[in-house]
Scaffold this motif. Sequence first.
Motif, short mmCIF file in Angstrom:
data_model
loop_
_atom_site.label_atom_id
_atom_site.label_comp_id
_atom_site.label_asym_id
_atom_site.label_seq_id
_atom_site.Cartn_x
_atom_site.Cartn_y
_atom_site.Cartn_z
N GLU A 87 0.83 -1.20 0.00
CA GLU A 87 0.00 0.00 0.00
C GLU A 87 0.87 1.25 0.00
O GLU A 87 0.59 2.22 -0.71
CB GLU A 87 -0.92 0.00 1.22
N ALA A 88 1.93 1.23 0.79
CA ALA A 88 2.84 2.38 0.82
C ALA A 88 3.55 2.55 -0.51
O ALA A 88 3.70 3.68 -1.01
CB ALA A 88 3.87 2.19 1.95
N LEU A 89 3.97 1.45 -1.13
CA LEU A 89 4.65 1.52 -2.43
C LEU A 89 3.74 2.06 -3.52
O LEU A 89 4.15 2.88 -4.35
CB LEU A 89 5.15 0.14 -2.83
N VAL A 90 2.50 1.58 -3.54
CA VAL A 90 1.53 2.04 -4.53
C VAL A 90 1.27 3.53 -4.34
O VAL A 90 1.19 4.30 -5.32
CB VAL A 90 0.23 1.23 -4.43
N HIS A 91 1.15 3.96 -3.11
CA HIS A 91 0.92 5.38 -2.82
C HIS A 91 2.12 6.21 -3.25
O HIS A 91 1.96 7.29 -3.83
CB HIS A 91 0.65 5.56 -1.33
N GLU A 92 3.33 5.73 -2.98
CA GLU A 92 4.55 6.47 -3.32
C GLU A 92 4.74 6.57 -4.83
O GLU A 92 5.14 7.62 -5.35
CB GLU A 92 5.77 5.77 -2.73
N SER A 93 4.50 5.47 -5.54
CA SER A 93 4.84 5.40 -6.96
C SER A 93 3.68 5.68 -7.91
O SER A 93 3.89 6.09 -9.05
CB SER A 93 5.40 4.01 -7.28
N GLY A 94 2.45 5.42 -7.47
CA GLY A 94 1.29 5.55 -8.34
C GLY A 94 1.04 4.34 -9.21
O GLY A 94 0.04 4.27 -9.92
N HIS A 95 1.94 3.33 -9.15
CA HIS A 95 1.79 2.13 -9.96
C HIS A 95 0.90 1.11 -9.27
O HIS A 95 0.77 1.11 -8.04
CB HIS A 95 3.16 1.50 -10.24
N THR A 96 0.30 0.22 -10.06
CA THR A 96 -0.52 -0.84 -9.50
C THR A 96 0.39 -1.94 -8.93
O THR A 96 1.42 -2.28 -9.53
CB THR A 96 -1.45 -1.44 -10.57
N GLY A 97 0.00 -2.48 -7.78
CA GLY A 97 0.80 -3.49 -7.12
C GLY A 97 0.07 -4.81 -6.96
O GLY A 97 -1.17 -4.85 -6.89
N TYR A 98 0.83 -5.89 -6.89
CA TYR A 98 0.28 -7.23 -6.76
C TYR A 98 1.05 -8.03 -5.72
O TYR A 98 2.25 -7.80 -5.52
CB TYR A 98 0.37 -8.00 -8.09
N ILE A 99 0.36 -8.95 -5.08
CA ILE A 99 1.01 -9.96 -4.24
C ILE A 99 0.65 -11.32 -4.82
O ILE A 99 -0.51 -11.59 -5.12
CB ILE A 99 0.53 -9.87 -2.78
N SER A 100 1.67 -12.17 -5.00
CA SER A 100 1.44 -13.45 -5.68
C SER A 100 2.19 -14.58 -4.98
O SER A 100 3.09 -14.34 -4.17
CB SER A 100 1.89 -13.37 -7.14
N VAL A 101 1.82 -15.80 -5.35
CA VAL A 101 2.43 -16.99 -4.77
C VAL A 101 2.57 -18.04 -5.88
O VAL A 101 1.79 -18.05 -6.84
CB VAL A 101 1.56 -17.53 -3.60
N LEU A 102 3.56 -18.92 -5.75
CA LEU A 102 3.66 -20.04 -6.69
C LEU A 102 2.54 -21.04 -6.43
O LEU A 102 2.15 -21.27 -5.28
CB LEU A 102 5.01 -20.75 -6.53
#
Length: 254
Positions: A87-102
């Motif tokens: 959430e902090a990264l998305v706010h800082e950068s404006g880019h969409t973020g994802y969390i994923s798993v194998l």
Amino acid sequence: MSILDSATNVLRLFARSERDLTVTDIVAGLELPKSSASRLLKQMMECGLLERDAQTLAYRPSLLLLEVSHQVRAATPLLRRMEQELEALVHESGHTGYISVLDETATSVVVLRVHHGAHPLRVVTWPGHRSPAISTSTGRALLARLADTAIAERFAALAAKAAPASPKDPAALHASLARIRQEGWSLALNEALPGVGSLSCAVADPISGETLAFCLSFPSAGSEQSGDIEALAQRLTGHARSIGRAIGDPFWNP
């Protein structure tokens, strides 16, 4: 912005910087007036959140925060920690973020969470979406956590799903994973999605055995020439290191 917001930003800066910070560091890192930064640090010290080195005059987190962190570590799963950092990264950068798993075969990567950014390019995959692990930055960040023997055993299945721009032979994949292990971050440009790039880091919880990766996606056009990739990678690894060191991930605790 409230003083609580400001204090939180100071603590985030400590987590990313991994060293004692001076008033000048806070001014530069948070773009605050010097008088405001000095007053904020003094208040945080008076409240027991920070300590100050008598010789260097630099500040560091107090033992109180260390004591509290043990409780946080015991109560907060890896996914929740990663969401907070993303959430902090998305706010800082404006880019969409994802969390994923194998997935269970370790040949595909599955999206668990999506955090929408503010930039015009918002190519969004949804929770549950599967992509070839070999062709995504999150997939390769997670594959880099596996032993080379495990990768070799799966290479045929991995390669069968590869996008045209992805590693095509064991040597190329080995070189890619070796770089990720050395630098801590994974890059994919125009692979799973044409015109889109992504940067990822993986974090493993040694207690639960869970390993997750989070990423930021961005327009690939011009990104290599602008220097945006390196800057974004440093942000991403800073947040991953913060999580990894808090939960005892050996990769982030060399």
